[in-house]
Design a protein around this motif. Structure first.
Motif, short mmCIF file in Angstrom:
data_model
loop_
_atom_site.label_atom_id
_atom_site.label_comp_id
_atom_site.label_asym_id
_atom_site.label_seq_id
_atom_site.Cartn_x
_atom_site.Cartn_y
_atom_site.Cartn_z
N ARG A 233 0.86 -1.17 0.00
CA ARG A 233 0.00 0.00 0.00
C ARG A 233 0.90 1.23 0.00
O ARG A 233 1.75 1.38 0.89
CB ARG A 233 -0.91 0.00 1.22
N HIS A 235 1.89 5.31 0.07
CA HIS A 235 1.51 6.62 0.58
C HIS A 235 2.50 7.66 0.07
O HIS A 235 3.66 7.64 0.48
CB HIS A 235 1.51 6.63 2.12
N TYR A 276 2.57 9.62 12.15
CA TYR A 276 1.42 9.32 11.29
C TYR A 276 0.88 7.94 11.67
O TYR A 276 1.64 7.05 12.08
CB TYR A 276 1.84 9.31 9.82
N ASP A 277 -0.45 7.77 11.52
CA ASP A 277 -1.00 6.44 11.74
C ASP A 277 -0.79 5.60 10.49
O ASP A 277 -0.24 6.07 9.48
CB ASP A 277 -2.48 6.52 12.14
N GLU A 279 -2.77 4.66 8.34
CA GLU A 279 -3.56 5.08 7.18
C GLU A 279 -2.94 6.30 6.50
O GLU A 279 -3.50 6.80 5.54
CB GLU A 279 -4.99 5.40 7.63
N ARG A 281 -2.38 9.27 8.04
CA ARG A 281 -2.92 10.50 8.58
C ARG A 281 -2.06 10.98 9.75
O ARG A 281 -1.58 10.15 10.55
CB ARG A 281 -4.35 10.28 9.06
N SER A 283 -0.99 11.98 13.28
CA SER A 283 -1.52 11.45 14.54
C SER A 283 -1.34 12.48 15.65
O SER A 283 -0.31 13.14 15.75
CB SER A 283 -0.79 10.16 14.91
#
Length: 393
Positions: A233, A235, A276-277, A279, A281, A283
């Motif tokens: 995944r 980012h 960051y988490d 996902e 985002r 944190s």
């Protein structure tokens, strides 16, 4: 084992060996026969007790400057593998629950077109030869347990990440990447990877006064990879090149200690959020005793102690009272071997050292007063310049 137990064991053995009545000096003969065995057992037991009781005390082993030599009655703990005469190490360096699984060495630097480019050679511990062996990889990380490594090919950034079986030395799978990668790190549970992607060779730095401070390659994002399924995944997480501060290429994304957050150095736009988490985002949670400025050792496994420092000096404190334990000492704290022992860099006895020069790896108690040398001293810009990768084993 105490003297009474030794006597009882010997009497029982002799009773089984012969039906004849016991001689009058039987007790003396029994103790004499077991004296050497008893002395060894007591010495080992005493060393183990001093090392483990309370999770803090350590035996009086090698004092600073003794290069691993022991005095009368002193023994190396069974869970320590030390080679104070080796720098870089040739054989396993380990203590408690951690080990030097690999290291970088043979650093070479080249300057061209306003950019300084540094290359390294990786040496990985081979359980078959029981030695550190030179590798062909451009970047790597070893999984907790030291059975697998994640590897990137020599020419960075690389278009795939490999999973290397350390027992066989073979890559068991390749995971393709659409965005080229320059860094990789295993999650604390050894199930996932964070793979950082770059626009060019990561270990580059724009030279001051070159006329263009942003010629070095930059981070473009990162992958989260599930190793078992090979699912990835991506980012995007670039670096704002409008900021004059940005001149260095390697800004690897890293896991926090429980694997629930990611530390992304210098996020886009110069924002203050660095955590960051999973996902992608920002944190609001900031892990205690972790962060870009925290020493690598951080919190002890039982949470009793934590380390603070400026990258060179280090101090151990109690988490409950924040009281300093022992005195400040030179040398970065790298990892907790267990609840009461630290692996850290240590200065030469004459204190004539600095970061990357004149240091050796040592195992120490939280106070820093008693230590066991683990490696020889390293020096900058020589064959003895090396940087360890420490992994839980």
């Amino acid at each position: 084992m105490n003297a009474d137990q030794l006597l009882r064991d010997t009497l029982r053995e002799w009773a089984e060996e012969t039906p004849a009545p016991a001689r009058p000096d039987l007790a003396g003969r029994a103790l004499l026969r077991r004296r050497r065995r008893r002395a060894t057992a007591v010495t080992v037991a005493a060393a183990a007790f001093a090392l483990l009781v309370g999770g803090v005390a350590v035996p009086v082993l090698a004092e600073s400057g003794q290069a691993g030599r022991s005095g009368p009655g002193q023994r190396m703990p069974n869970d320590v593998s030390a080679h104070p005469e080796e720098s870089p190490p040739r054989h396993l360096i380990a203590a408690g629950g951690v080990a030097v699984s690999a290291y970088q060495a043979d650093r070479k630097t080249r300057k061209q077109d306003g950019v300084e480019r540094t290359t390294y050679t990786w040496y990985l511990y081979d359980p078959g030869t029981q030695a550190y062996e030179k590798t062909r990889w451009g970047w790597l990380d070893v999984a907790p347990g030291m059975r697998r490594a994640a590897v990137l090919e020599k020419t960075l950034p690389a278009s795939r990440v490999g999973i290397l079986d350390l027992a066989t030395g073979e890559v068991t799978k390749w995971i393709p990447l659409k965005h080229k990668a320059g860094g990789v790190q295993w999650s604390p549970d050894g199930k996932r990877l964070v793979v950082t992607t770059y626009s060019g060779y990561p270990d580059s730095e724009a030279l001051s006064g070159s006329g263009d401070e942003h010629t070095a390659p930059v981070r473009t994002g990162y992958y989260l990879v599930d190793v078992a399924s090979s699912q990835t995944r991506y980012h995007p997480m670039g670096v704002d090149t409008s900021k004059a501060l940005i001149s260095s290429g390697r800004l690897d994304v890293r896991w926090n200690r429980d694997g629930k957050l990611l530390l992304v150095p210098l996020p886009p736009g110069g924002a203050m959020e660095t955590w960051y988490d999973l996902e992608g985002r920002p944190s609001n949670k900031t892990p205690s005793y972790e962060g870009p400025d925290a020493p690598p050792a951080g919190l002890s496994p039982d949470g009793r102690y934590y380390t603070v420092g400026d990258g060179w000096t280090a101090t151990v404190k109690e988490t409950r009272t924040h009281r300093t334990v022992g005195a400040e000492y030179g040398g970065m704290t790298l990892a907790w071997a267990d609840n009461g022992r630290l692996v850290r860099w240590d200065c030469r006895p004459d204190h004539n050292c600095q970061r990357g020069m004149g240091e050796r790896l040592v195992l120490t108690d939280p106070t820093g007063r008693i230590e066991i040398p683990l490696s020889g001293y390293r020096y900058s810009d020589t064959p003895q310049d090396w940087e360890p990768l420490i992994t839980r084993r």
